[in-house]
Write an enzyme that holds these catalytic residues in place. Structure first.
Site, PDB file in Angstrom:
ATOM      1  N   TRP A  16     -20.387  13.890 -19.022  1.00 49.23           N
ATOM      2  CA  TRP A  16     -20.572  14.174 -17.585  1.00 49.23           C
ATOM      3  C   TRP A  16     -21.805  15.047 -17.373  1.00 49.23           C
ATOM      4  CZ3 TRP A  16     -17.788  10.896 -15.151  1.00 49.23           C
ATOM      5  CH2 TRP A  16     -16.481  10.573 -15.554  1.00 49.23           C
TER       6      TRP A  16
ATOM      7  N   TRP B 260       1.930   2.190  -3.317  1.00 47.99           N
ATOM      8  CA  TRP B 260       0.963   2.873  -4.189  1.00 47.99           C
ATOM      9  C   TRP B 260       1.255   4.374  -4.205  1.00 47.99           C
ATOM     10  CZ3 TRP B 260      -2.452   1.755  -7.880  1.00 47.99           C
ATOM     11  CH2 TRP B 260      -2.892   0.437  -8.011  1.00 47.99           C
TER      12      TRP B 260
ATOM     13  N   TRP C 241      -8.337   9.130  -8.052  1.00 53.42           N
ATOM     14  CA  TRP C 241      -9.589   9.513  -8.723  1.00 53.42           C
ATOM     15  C   TRP C 241      -9.642   8.936 -10.129  1.00 53.42           C
ATOM     16  CZ3 TRP C 241     -14.198  11.111  -7.126  1.00 53.42           C
ATOM     17  CH2 TRP C 241     -14.295  11.578  -5.817  1.00 53.42           C
TER      18      TRP C 241
ATOM     19  N   TRP D  63     -15.018  13.292 -12.464  1.00 53.49           N
ATOM     20  CA  TRP D  63     -14.128  12.939 -11.351  1.00 53.49           C
ATOM     21  C   TRP D  63     -13.304  14.129 -10.867  1.00 53.49           C
ATOM     22  CZ3 TRP D  63      -8.925  13.667 -12.158  1.00 53.49           C
ATOM     23  CH2 TRP D  63      -8.456  13.682 -13.476  1.00 53.49           C
TER      24      TRP D  63
ATOM     25  N   ASN E  38      -9.908   4.307   3.290  1.00 53.53           N
ATOM     26  CA  ASN E  38      -9.682   4.032   1.860  1.00 53.53           C
ATOM     27  C   ASN E  38     -10.852   3.310   1.188  1.00 53.53           C
ATOM     28  OD1 ASN E  38      -7.982   3.811  -0.585  1.00 53.53           O
ATOM     29  ND2 ASN E  38      -8.119   1.625  -0.109  1.00 53.53           N
TER      30      ASN E  38
ATOM     31  N   GLU F 107       0.845  -1.201   0.000  1.00 54.17           N
ATOM     32  CA  GLU F 107       0.000   0.000   0.000  1.00 54.17           C
ATOM     33  C   GLU F 107       0.878   1.248   0.000  1.00 54.17           C
ATOM     34  OE1 GLU F 107      -3.177   0.097  -0.588  1.00 54.17           O
ATOM     35  OE2 GLU F 107      -3.225  -2.083  -0.602  1.00 54.17           O
TER      36      GLU F 107
HETATM   37  C1  LIG Z   1     -10.610   8.789  -4.473  1.00 55.06           C
HETATM   38  C2  LIG Z   1      -9.374   8.614  -3.620  1.00 55.06           C
HETATM   39  C3  LIG Z   1      -8.607   9.722  -3.285  1.00 55.06           C
HETATM   40  C4  LIG Z   1      -7.438   9.567  -2.516  1.00 55.06           C
HETATM   41  N1  LIG Z   1      -6.706  10.691  -2.191  1.00 55.06           N
HETATM   42  C5  LIG Z   1      -5.567  10.545  -1.459  1.00 55.06           C
HETATM   43  C6  LIG Z   1      -4.790  11.683  -1.089  1.00 55.06           C
HETATM   44  O1  LIG Z   1      -5.076  12.825  -1.451  1.00 55.06           O
HETATM   45  N2  LIG Z   1      -3.692  11.474  -0.319  1.00 55.06           N
HETATM   46  C7  LIG Z   1      -3.316  10.222   0.092  1.00 55.06           C
HETATM   47  O2  LIG Z   1      -2.310  10.105   0.788  1.00 55.06           O
HETATM   48  N3  LIG Z   1      -4.009   9.134  -0.272  1.00 55.06           N
HETATM   49  C8  LIG Z   1      -5.130   9.258  -1.023  1.00 55.06           C
HETATM   50  N4  LIG Z   1      -5.859   8.133  -1.349  1.00 55.06           N
HETATM   51  C9  LIG Z   1      -5.303   6.795  -1.062  1.00 55.06           C
HETATM   52  C10 LIG Z   1      -5.717   6.148   0.269  1.00 55.06           C
HETATM   53  O3  LIG Z   1      -7.096   6.191   0.426  1.00 55.06           O
HETATM   54  C11 LIG Z   1      -5.051   6.807   1.482  1.00 55.06           C
HETATM   55  O4  LIG Z   1      -3.665   6.912   1.283  1.00 55.06           O
HETATM   56  C12 LIG Z   1      -5.299   5.974   2.747  1.00 55.06           C
HETATM   57  O5  LIG Z   1      -6.664   5.827   2.983  1.00 55.06           O
HETATM   58  C13 LIG Z   1      -4.633   6.662   3.921  1.00 55.06           C
HETATM   59  O6  LIG Z   1      -4.939   6.006   5.103  1.00 55.06           O
HETATM   60  P1  LIG Z   1      -3.834   5.237   5.927  1.00 55.06           P
HETATM   61  O7  LIG Z   1      -2.652   6.124   6.126  1.00 55.06           O
HETATM   62  O8  LIG Z   1      -4.493   4.699   7.131  1.00 55.06           O
HETATM   63  O9  LIG Z   1      -3.458   4.053   4.932  1.00 55.06           O
HETATM   64  P2  LIG Z   1      -2.720   2.671   5.201  1.00 55.06           P
HETATM   65  O10 LIG Z   1      -3.603   1.594   4.707  1.00 55.06           O
HETATM   66  O11 LIG Z   1      -2.224   2.579   6.573  1.00 55.06           O
HETATM   67  O12 LIG Z   1      -1.496   2.743   4.180  1.00 55.06           O
HETATM   68  C14 LIG Z   1      -0.222   3.273   4.529  1.00 55.06           C
HETATM   69  C15 LIG Z   1       0.174   4.380   3.576  1.00 55.06           C
HETATM   70  O13 LIG Z   1       0.270   3.887   2.248  1.00 55.06           O
HETATM   71  C16 LIG Z   1      -0.132   4.890   1.315  1.00 55.06           C
HETATM   72  N5  LIG Z   1      -1.310   4.415   0.579  1.00 55.06           N
HETATM   73  C17 LIG Z   1      -2.210   3.503   0.967  1.00 55.06           C
HETATM   74  N6  LIG Z   1      -3.127   3.297  -0.004  1.00 55.06           N
HETATM   75  C18 LIG Z   1      -2.796   4.117  -1.015  1.00 55.06           C
HETATM   76  C19 LIG Z   1      -3.354   4.378  -2.313  1.00 55.06           C
HETATM   77  N7  LIG Z   1      -4.437   3.722  -2.760  1.00 55.06           N
HETATM   78  N8  LIG Z   1      -2.772   5.315  -3.087  1.00 55.06           N
HETATM   79  C20 LIG Z   1      -1.668   5.977  -2.664  1.00 55.06           C
HETATM   80  N9  LIG Z   1      -1.100   5.769  -1.458  1.00 55.06           N
HETATM   81  C21 LIG Z   1      -1.648   4.857  -0.658  1.00 55.06           C
HETATM   82  C22 LIG Z   1      -0.506   6.116   2.126  1.00 55.06           C
HETATM   83  O14 LIG Z   1       0.611   6.973   2.159  1.00 55.06           O
HETATM   84  C23 LIG Z   1      -0.799   5.522   3.503  1.00 55.06           C
HETATM   85  O15 LIG Z   1      -0.596   6.446   4.540  1.00 55.06           O
HETATM   86  C24 LIG Z   1      -7.041   8.272  -2.109  1.00 55.06           C
HETATM   87  C25 LIG Z   1      -7.833   7.165  -2.451  1.00 55.06           C
HETATM   88  C26 LIG Z   1      -8.994   7.328  -3.193  1.00 55.06           C
HETATM   89  C27 LIG Z   1      -9.807   6.120  -3.546  1.00 55.06           C
END
Ligand SMILES: Cc1cc2nc3c(=O)[nH]c(=O)nc-3n(C[C@H](O)[C@H](O)[C@H](O)COP(=O)(O)OP(=O)(O)OC[C@H]3O[C@@H](n4cnc5c(N)ncnc54)[C@H](O)[C@@H]3O)c2cc1C
Length: 486
Positions: free
Chosen positions: A316, A288, A392, A369, A351, A285
């Site tokens: 849209w 990502w 997005w 979007w 997420n 994750e």
């Molecule tokens: C529509 C949408 C918009 C999003 N916008 C953002 C945003 O502006 N900033 C952001 O940091 N994340 C974004 N995310 C990705 C993800 O949802 C968040 O990073 C995550 O929910 C953060 O929570 P956590 O730190 O507990 O994640 P954890 O599950 O603990 O993951 C650890 C770290 O991994 C990274 N990570 C995890 N999942 C993703 C992912 N899908 N994409 C990129 N990095 C990821 C983050 O840095 C996160 O802190 C978005 C996801 C969606 C679906």
């Protein structure tokens, strides 16, 4: 691979903090302390038109507290933090003139406008004999480093992960310096409160305070707590928004209060109590985030242009009324409303729910979007130019390695699957608190008596669904199939 110019021992280093608001694992700071006689830490509030869109209001709240925390840590190390506002090139010029600094160090950023600014500054200063050095650390691997077998850039996540994972572990984090050598005389600094980063009337960020501790110490506590209690079970429980199996490190990572290498490092050498499935999934994750930066670096318009141009013709709907209901969490779909309210109240959303609400906006309401990207950028404390835009486009189906458009999240079954007892919905949609589990994700199907007993009056205490999901799904598929080439 520090890009260096005029490498000599500087007397006074301006240490320019950006999205790296930390003392530990900060290569620019560590080198400045090692090599400079004095170090002047500075943070510049750059005008919004210079960066990747304006600083969102929620992240501005975070930035205020993060800067206060950084200033306090620097002070404890015998130093301080100079705050200035304006175009970075001009501010640095002024500071050089005021302090006689002969070097400027920073950690690299990877958003395209930031890169352009830094390149121009570096060229200008180097030409005048000022040493400029930049360092890596915002992501695990720089976007230019990882290449496909054919030597190209990645478009698909899994091979990216394999390449990253196969390229060796990130270096051990560098410890924070215990002292930062201060100048005899400090240049003037703005006062943080004059930057008006905090909301005043109304103070909509009250809910943030209970939830977060911005700053490096808060980030490290969060990481330690997560490793102790949330990491075991991460792989299977991370999708349940009512449970505490995600790290919530994203806002700390977004402003660089902790380095991704430090986060990775915390998943090394764990005892046998931890399953590799959990920590490898967690690393995936984290990667990502790197992948999103890889995409943004190689496709600078990620936040504004469809990666897949076919989507340029998507019909849209321009519907400000429905967009507003989505933003306010008044769609009548409990899991969507809970998510949008969690976002508003705490500046963060789980997420799984981000995917559900994004799918709802794009595929149920057929709203572009980019409207969602913009709203998230303004309301998320973890707003990130790469992850937000890439995610997005992923949900929309227009991205590089995107979910196919026909994967339309059903807000009812998603709720039932990932919030089976409605724990999450009850927390953020308290008007449904007393609904039985069976109807918590579809109150409109509840018999009148059940609604009455639960104190719910649809259309009064809680909205009726603003759209019929089944019909919306068919309309979305028809619109998608109408696109040329499908
Ligand atoms: C529509 C949408 C918009 C999003 N916008 C953002 C945003 O502006 N900033 C952001 O940091 N994340 C974004 N995310 C990705 C993800 O949802 C968040 O990073 C995550 O929910 C953060 O929570 P956590 O730190 O507990 O994640 P954890 O599950 O603990 O993951 C650890 C770290 O991994 C990274 N990570 C995890 N999942 C993703 C992912 N899908 N994409 C990129 N990095 C990821 C983050 O840095 C996160 O802190 C978005 C996801 C969606 C679906």
């Amino acid at each position: 691979m520090p890009a260096e110019s005029n490498h000599h021992r500087p007397k006074t280093v301006l240490l320019w903090f950006r999205k790296d608001l930390r003392l530990s694992d900060n290569a620019a700071l560590a080198t400045a302390v090692d090599e400079g006689t004095t170090v002047i830490p500075v943070y510049i509030l750059e005008p919004s038109e210079a960066g990747t869109g304006p600083l969102g209001a929620a992240q501005a709240w975070w930035l205020h507290h993060s800067l206060a925390s950084l200033a306090a840590s620097l002070k404890a190390g015998g130093s301080g933090l100079v705050l200035r506002r304006g175009p970075a090139a001009e501010v640095l010029e002024t500071l050089i003139a005021e302090t006689g600094a002969d070097a400027v160090f920073w950690n690299r950023r990877y958003d395209p406008p930031g890169i352009a600014i830094d390149k121009a500054i570096k060229a200008g200063l180097t030409e005048r004999g000022i040493t400029v050095r930049s360092f890596a650390g915002q992501i695990l691997h720089e976007p230019t480093k990882l290449k496909t077998a054919a030597g190209g850039n990645f478009r698909v996540y899994t091979p990216f992960w394999k390449a990253l994972d196969g390229s060796g572990e990130p270096a051990e984090p560098i410890p924070a310096p215990s002292r930062v050598p201060a100048p005899d005389e400090w240049p003037k600094s703005d006062t943080l409160s004059d930057w008006s980063l905090l909301p005043t009337k109304p103070n909509w960020a009250k809910g943030f305070e209970a939830e977060w501790q911005p700053g490096e110490e808060g980030a490290q506590t969060r990481l330690a707590d997560f490793v102790a209690t949330g990491l075991k079970g991460y792989r299977t429980r991370r999708d349940f928004p009512g449970e505490a199996y995600v790290s919530k490190l994203s806002p700390h990572l977004a402003l660089g209060e902790i380095s991704p290498a430090s986060v990775w490092h915390a998943t090394r050498g764990l005892s046998d109590d931890y399953s590799a499935e959990d920590y490898i999934h967690f690393r995936k994750e984290l990667v990502w985030r790197d992948f999103s930066y890889h995409l943004l670096f190689h496709f600078p318009d990620l936040a504004t242009r469809n990666w897949n141009e076919k989507f340029d013709a998507f019909p849209w709907h321009d519907n400000p009324g429905l967009l507003d209901k989505w933003k306010k969490g008044q769609t009548g779909y409990p899991i969507v409303d809970a998510g949008m309210r969690q976002l508003w109240q705490t500046g963060w959303m789980h997420n799984r729910v981000r995917m559900i609400v994004a799918s709802f906006l794009i595929k149920d309401l057929l709203i572009d979007w980019r409207e969602g990207e913009r709203w998230f950028r303004d309301t998320l404390v973890d707003a990130d130019p790469a992850s937000n835009a890439a995610s997005w486009q992923w949900v929309a189906g227009s991205g590089a390695d995107a979910a196919p458009f026909f994967r339309i999240f059903n807000p009812i079954t998603q709720g039932e699957k990932f919030d089976p007892e409605g724990q999450y919905v009850r927390r953020f949609v308290p008007e449904l608190k007393a609904m039985p589990d069976k109807f918590i994700h579809k109150p409109w199907e509840a018999p009148l008596l059940v609604l009455k007993e639960s104190g719910v009056s649809l259309g009064k205490t809680y909205p009726k669904p603003i759209i019929d999901h089944g019909k919306a799904r068919d309309a979305a598929m028809a619109a998608f199939q109408g696109l040329k080439g499908e």
